[in-house]
Design an enzyme around this catalytic site. Structure first.
Site, PDB file in Angstrom:
ATOM      1  N   THR A   1      60.683  62.263  45.819  1.00 56.21           N
ATOM      2  CA  THR A   1      59.844  61.928  46.959  1.00 56.21           C
ATOM      3  C   THR A   1      58.445  61.663  46.405  1.00 56.21           C
ATOM      4  OG1 THR A   1      59.358  64.267  47.299  1.00 56.21           O
ATOM      5  CG2 THR A   1      61.108  63.323  48.652  1.00 56.21           C
TER       6      THR A   1
ATOM      7  N   LYS B   1      55.071  65.241  47.803  1.00 57.24           N
ATOM      8  CA  LYS B   1      54.932  66.690  47.547  1.00 57.24           C
ATOM      9  C   LYS B   1      53.815  66.869  46.507  1.00 57.24           C
ATOM     10  CE  LYS B   1      59.620  67.711  49.066  1.00 57.24           C
ATOM     11  NZ  LYS B   1      60.449  66.496  49.093  1.00 57.24           N
TER      12      LYS B   1
ATOM     13  N   GLU C   1      62.547  42.096  53.297  1.00 58.29           N
ATOM     14  CA  GLU C   1      63.830  42.457  52.677  1.00 58.29           C
ATOM     15  C   GLU C   1      63.974  41.758  51.331  1.00 58.29           C
ATOM     16  OE1 GLU C   1      66.956  41.568  55.403  1.00 58.29           O
ATOM     17  OE2 GLU C   1      66.601  43.367  56.599  1.00 58.29           O
TER      18      GLU C   1
ATOM     19  N   ASP D   1      66.532  65.113  40.127  1.00 59.38           N
ATOM     20  CA  ASP D   1      65.777  64.997  41.386  1.00 59.38           C
ATOM     21  C   ASP D   1      64.492  65.808  41.202  1.00 59.38           C
ATOM     22  OD1 ASP D   1      64.654  65.231  43.881  1.00 59.38           O
ATOM     23  OD2 ASP D   1      66.552  65.535  44.934  1.00 59.38           O
TER      24      ASP D   1
ATOM     25  N   ARG E   1      54.547  59.816  52.682  1.00 57.00           N
ATOM     26  CA  ARG E   1      55.970  60.149  52.779  1.00 57.00           C
ATOM     27  C   ARG E   1      56.767  58.940  52.322  1.00 57.00           C
ATOM     28  NH1 ARG E   1      55.925  64.952  55.432  1.00 57.00           N
ATOM     29  NH2 ARG E   1      58.124  65.098  54.933  1.00 57.00           N
TER      30      ARG E   1
ATOM     31  N   TYR F   1      57.775  42.111  57.390  1.00 57.54           N
ATOM     32  CA  TYR F   1      59.156  42.329  56.923  1.00 57.54           C
ATOM     33  C   TYR F   1      59.335  41.715  55.546  1.00 57.54           C
ATOM     34  CZ  TYR F   1      62.710  44.669  59.590  1.00 57.54           C
ATOM     35  OH  TYR F   1      63.516  45.636  60.108  1.00 57.54           O
TER      36      TYR F   1
END
Ligand SMILES: Cc1ncc(COP(=O)(O)O)c(C=O)c1O
Length: 418
Positions: A228, A231, A58, A202, A237, A56
């Protein structure tokens, strides 16, 4: 066989192991033309399967809310540095879980609920998160949408400018999910400047083409860029938000603590690996090959009488308009899938049919180019597509095509399969 081998998975959960194996085989045997998909490298695949998933973190490197970041901090810093250097931007946030949360973070950073946002309409090629009515972005914000010209199938920049001058959006999105032509970033920048809006490009679909020099860059035109990573960029991902220095703080605050909790560190590592690969000279060749394949496939389809939105393509994506054919997009996509060719049905601009049963097929060449197919093979692909679409319902014929497809693809290695 799936590579790396999954002996522990097979022992612990043979059901899932069998499904993973089946998916790897399916990806190996098929011609995958879904425009948003690709094959990641073996290195990217390995990075996603590491112990970094256990941690973790954060916050941001050097500013975390949990201890034990001696390793994760340099991983994220490497990803950030590589993103900045590859795209030539002041700032990169590599934490968004995927493209939709990245775009949501932009709303949180630069808009209040009810403020006006302008984006491209979904049926014209925009993405849901650019303010389409069924998305949170269309429900919680006042969204105005531009489209394409009926005669050309290309973005109507006059309409976009008129709309912006009339509605005064605070944020303007350009880019989208089914746009086969070059995006005119300077023109959008001029519109945004005229109305004092933040321009967000985008580039989810074309990030790899931009990194490889096969599409103009929005850097210097859009203050904020979302993408993203999975692609044409050929990473895991995930997503990134790139920005100029002035917008960096707002972007970071919106991603964390505004929208997300802990970043997915195994994904961050894999993004860093993919960005390193995209900086290599061979990736420039790849990006240009993707476009050459799309152009060759578009030309071969047009020669067979297929109508293409905008008449062709400048990038990796082809939008086939089946309005004039005896078949709609959905049954065509299903016939293609049965024939070993994966695509998705898609709305076309001014589609007379419903979104769940539209008139179009969307094709892309990012994945087949990774496999090593070249322009010389595109006429054969077009011939199979033509035959499969005409043979919808003729299962023996579709099976015969699928066998020919699998035979061709057996000659082209796939990362993740041995
Ligand atoms: C232009 C664009 N933006 C955002 C997204 C959303 O990405 P994700 O599916 O990772 O949420 C997509 C997905 O296809 C896209 O095409």
């Amino acid at each position: 066989m799936h590579r790396p081998a999954v002996p522990a998975l097979s022992a612990t959960d043979p059901e899932i192991a069998r499904l993973v194996e089946a998916e790897a085989r399916r990806q190996f045997e098929k011609i995958r033309l879904i425009a948003s998909e690709n094959y990641v490298s073996q290195a990217v695949l390995e990075a996603t399967g590491t112990v970094l998933t256990n941690k973790y973190s954060e916050g941001y490197p050097g500013r975390r809310y949990y201890e034990g970041q001696q390793v994760v901090d340099p991983v994220e810093a490497l990803a950030v540095d590589r993103a900045k250097s590859l795209f030539g931007v002041d700032h990169a946030n590599v934490q968004p879980y995927s493209g939709s949360p990245a775009n949501l973070a932009v709303y949180l950073a630069f808009l209040e609920p009810g403020d006006t946002v302008m984006g491209m309409a979904l049926p014209s090629g925009g993405h849901l998160t650019h303010g389409w009515s069924v998305s949170a972005t269309g429900k919680w914000f006042r969204s105005v949408q531009y489209g394409v010209r009926k005669e050309t199938g290309r973005v109507d920049l006059d309409e976009a400018r008129d709309l912006a001058l009339r509605e005064r959006p605070k944020v303007i999105f350009c880019g989208g999910t089914a746009i086969p032509r070059t995006i005119d970033f300077p023109a959008f920048a001029a519109i945004a400047e005229e109305v004092g809006a933040v321009l967000v490009a985008d580039i989810a679909h074309i990030a790899g083409l931009i990194a490889g020099g096969a599409h103009p860059s929005p850097v210097g035109h859009a203050q904020v860029i979302t993408t993203t990573t999975h692609k044409t960029l050929r990473g895991p991902r995930g997503a990134m938000i790139l920005s100029d220095a002035d917008h960096a703080k707002a972007v970071d605050k919106a991603v964390f603590p505004g929208l997300q909790g802990g970043p997915h560190n195994h994904t961050t590592a894999a993004i860093a690996v993919a960005l390193g690969e995209a900086a290599a000279p061979s990736f420039r060749t790849y990006a240009h090959d993707v476009v050459a394949n799309a152009r060759a496939l578009a030309a071969a389809l047009a020669q067979r009488g297929f109508d293409l939105v905008s008449g062709g393509t400048d990038n990796h994506l082809i939008l086939v308009d089946l309005t004039g054919k005896a078949i709609a997009g959905k049954p065509a996509a299903k016939a293609l899938d049965r024939a070993g060719i994966e695509a998705n049905y898609n709305t076309v601009p001014f589609d007379p049919r419903k979104p769940f049963d539209p008139s179009g097929l969307r094709l892309g060449t990012a994945a087949i180019t990774t496999r090593g197919l070249g322009p010389d093979q595109m006429p054969q692909l077009a011939a199979w597509i033509d035959a499969a679409v005409q043979a919808a319902g003729d299962e023996p014929l579709l099976d015969r095509i699928a066998a020919e497809v699998a035979e061709l693809m057996a000659g082209y290695p796939m990362p993740g399969w041995a």
